[in-house]
Design a protein around this motif. Structure first.
Motif, PDB file in Angstrom:
ATOM      1  N   LEU A 197      35.652  45.277  46.070  1.00 28.86           N
ATOM      2  CA  LEU A 197      34.269  45.288  45.632  1.00 28.86           C
ATOM      3  C   LEU A 197      33.427  44.329  46.457  1.00 28.86           C
ATOM      4  O   LEU A 197      33.877  43.241  46.846  1.00 28.86           O
ATOM      5  CB  LEU A 197      34.171  44.897  44.149  1.00 28.86           C
ATOM      6  N   ALA A 198      32.182  44.711  46.703  1.00 29.54           N
ATOM      7  CA  ALA A 198      31.266  43.847  47.436  1.00 29.54           C
ATOM      8  C   ALA A 198      30.932  42.604  46.609  1.00 29.54           C
ATOM      9  O   ALA A 198      30.709  41.525  47.160  1.00 29.54           O
ATOM     10  CB  ALA A 198      29.990  44.620  47.772  1.00 29.54           C
ATOM     11  N   ARG A 199      30.893  42.746  45.297  1.00 32.14           N
ATOM     12  CA  ARG A 199      30.597  41.619  44.405  1.00 32.14           C
ATOM     13  C   ARG A 199      31.903  40.931  44.017  1.00 32.14           C
ATOM     14  O   ARG A 199      32.743  41.493  43.336  1.00 32.14           O
ATOM     15  CB  ARG A 199      29.871  42.119  43.149  1.00 32.14           C
ATOM     16  N   GLY A 200      32.097  39.731  44.477  1.00 28.66           N
ATOM     17  CA  GLY A 200      33.263  38.941  44.090  1.00 28.66           C
ATOM     18  C   GLY A 200      34.514  39.215  44.886  1.00 28.66           C
ATOM     19  O   GLY A 200      35.506  38.503  44.734  1.00 28.66           O
ATOM     20  N   GLY A 201      34.513  40.237  45.727  1.00 26.79           N
ATOM     21  CA  GLY A 201      35.693  40.541  46.531  1.00 26.79           C
ATOM     22  C   GLY A 201      36.888  40.977  45.711  1.00 26.79           C
ATOM     23  O   GLY A 201      38.041  40.849  46.144  1.00 26.79           O
ATOM     24  N   HIS A 202      36.643  41.521  44.510  1.00 28.21           N
ATOM     25  CA  HIS A 202      37.742  41.919  43.642  1.00 28.21           C
ATOM     26  C   HIS A 202      38.440  43.174  44.176  1.00 28.21           C
ATOM     27  O   HIS A 202      37.769  44.137  44.552  1.00 28.21           O
ATOM     28  CB  HIS A 202      37.228  42.212  42.233  1.00 28.21           C
ATOM     29  N   PRO A 203      39.775  43.207  44.179  1.00 29.84           N
ATOM     30  CA  PRO A 203      40.486  44.434  44.535  1.00 29.84           C
ATOM     31  C   PRO A 203      40.488  45.400  43.361  1.00 29.84           C
ATOM     32  O   PRO A 203      40.632  44.986  42.201  1.00 29.84           O
ATOM     33  CB  PRO A 203      41.905  43.942  44.833  1.00 29.84           C
ATOM     34  N   VAL A 204      40.312  46.682  43.621  1.00 29.96           N
ATOM     35  CA  VAL A 204      40.443  47.714  42.590  1.00 29.96           C
ATOM     36  C   VAL A 204      41.200  48.879  43.207  1.00 29.96           C
ATOM     37  O   VAL A 204      41.308  48.997  44.436  1.00 29.96           O
ATOM     38  CB  VAL A 204      39.077  48.204  42.042  1.00 29.96           C
ATOM     39  N   ALA A 205      41.728  49.730  42.349  1.00 23.97           N
ATOM     40  CA  ALA A 205      42.457  50.909  42.830  1.00 23.97           C
ATOM     41  C   ALA A 205      42.134  52.097  41.939  1.00 23.97           C
ATOM     42  O   ALA A 205      42.028  51.957  40.715  1.00 23.97           O
ATOM     43  CB  ALA A 205      43.964  50.651  42.839  1.00 23.97           C
ATOM     44  N   LEU A 206      41.973  53.248  42.565  1.00 26.82           N
ATOM     45  CA  LEU A 206      41.859  54.511  41.863  1.00 26.82           C
ATOM     46  C   LEU A 206      43.068  55.347  42.246  1.00 26.82           C
ATOM     47  O   LEU A 206      43.386  55.473  43.431  1.00 26.82           O
ATOM     48  CB  LEU A 206      40.577  55.266  42.258  1.00 26.82           C
ATOM     49  N   VAL A 207      43.737  55.911  41.239  1.00 29.54           N
ATOM     50  CA  VAL A 207      44.919  56.735  41.505  1.00 29.54           C
ATOM     51  C   VAL A 207      44.665  58.141  40.950  1.00 29.54           C
ATOM     52  O   VAL A 207      44.915  58.389  39.764  1.00 29.54           O
ATOM     53  CB  VAL A 207      46.187  56.129  40.886  1.00 29.54           C
TER      54      VAL A 207
END
Length: 288
Positions: A197-207
């Motif tokens: 994510l651009a905000r906070g640099g959080h990693p996310v994943a969609l499966v």
């Protein structure tokens, strides 16, 4: 037998499981893929009429109302403004229209496809992907029915960095099958989309997980269609900046997307099993 009685008959659990799973699933899925692409307006109209006998298909918000093939109807676009993207930067939006399945906190690396049916996050992600950023994190299972809008979108401003393709089976992913087939999501064909994510640099994943009749996935960031006969690379690095609500790709039919976020993300109010949500509505909230 009227339409409602016919629906109830087909939706009986034992019969539904038999019709959708005790059949040659992969062969039937490939056949459906070929059939759906036949360009014939009259055949498309007939197929859509039959489809409506078993589902609540609503095309009122479709960009086009006449279809040359069943595939065009499956992958239809919506008229501009048909979905509202929550503009709050602390909101992590739903990537698709869906019915919420199991959701909540990941217990270490264990989560559930249905009550009493656990599976391991690492097995879902496959041997090449590191699932540790989502240990004790938050997940939501989003089920797209066959009648729903089948395109999916970026849940937040982000960078799509990597896609892993995992071939597999095509079990039905409806609640009946999820309560009977252990580790079903880990058996089916799927892809793992890793984003930051651009905000906070959080990693996310969609499966996105395929299912019977729907083993095909198209992504805009990669000029490739992922399907059962795909023979290209399984690991596909990419570097695509996407804006919140921007279209990422589409399914060929109904299926499931499992969303993963790290610890600290909170489910939005009302996100519980059985709830209906539309693309762009609040799914989770980012940490402060």
């Amino acid at each position: 037998m009227n339409v409602q009685a016919l629906r109830r008959f087909v939706q009986q659990e034992d019969l539904n499981f038999l019709l959708t799973n005790r059949v040659p699933r992969i062969a039937l899925t490939r056949l459906m893929g070929r059939f759906s692409r036949i360009e014939s307006p009259w055949l498309a109209r007939l197929s859509i009429a039959v489809w409506r006998l078993f589902t609540d298909l609503d095309l009122s918000d479709a960009k086009q109302q006449r279809f040359a093939s069943l595939h065009e109807c499956f992958t239809r676009e919506l008229v501009p403004g048909a979905r509202t993207i929550d503009p709050d930067p602390s909101v992590f939006a739903s990537p698709c229209d869906a019915i919420v399945g199991e959701c909540g906190e990941v217990a270490g690396t264990t989560l559930f496809q249905a009550k009493g049916f656990p599976y391991q996050m690492g097995e879902l992600f496959g041997p090449t992907q590191d699932s540790s950023p989502f240990r004790d994190g938050t997940y939501v299972t989003l089920r797209l029915t066959s009648a729903m809008y089948h395109r999916f979108h970026a849940p937040h401003d982000a960078r799509l960095e990597h896609v892993t393709y995992l071939s597999g089976d095509t079990w039905n992913v409806n609640p009946i099958a999820l309560q009977r087939v252990e580790r079903l999501f880990c058996r089916n064909e799927r892809a793992v989309l890793r984003m930051t994510l651009a905000r906070g640099g959080h990693p996310v994943a969609l499966v996105p997980v395929a299912a019977i009749l729907v083993a095909s996935l198209r992504l805009h960031a990669l000029d490739v269609r992922l399907h059962l006969t795909y023979r290209g690379p399984n690991e596909m690095p990419c570097d695509a900046t996407v804006a919140k609500g921007q279209e990422l790709g589409w399914f060929e039919h109904g299926s499931t997307i499992i969303v993963f976020a790290p610890r600290g993300f909170a489910l939005a109010p009302g996100i519980v099993r059985g709830a209906r949500i539309r693309m762009g509505q609040e799914l989770m909230r980012l940490p402060d």
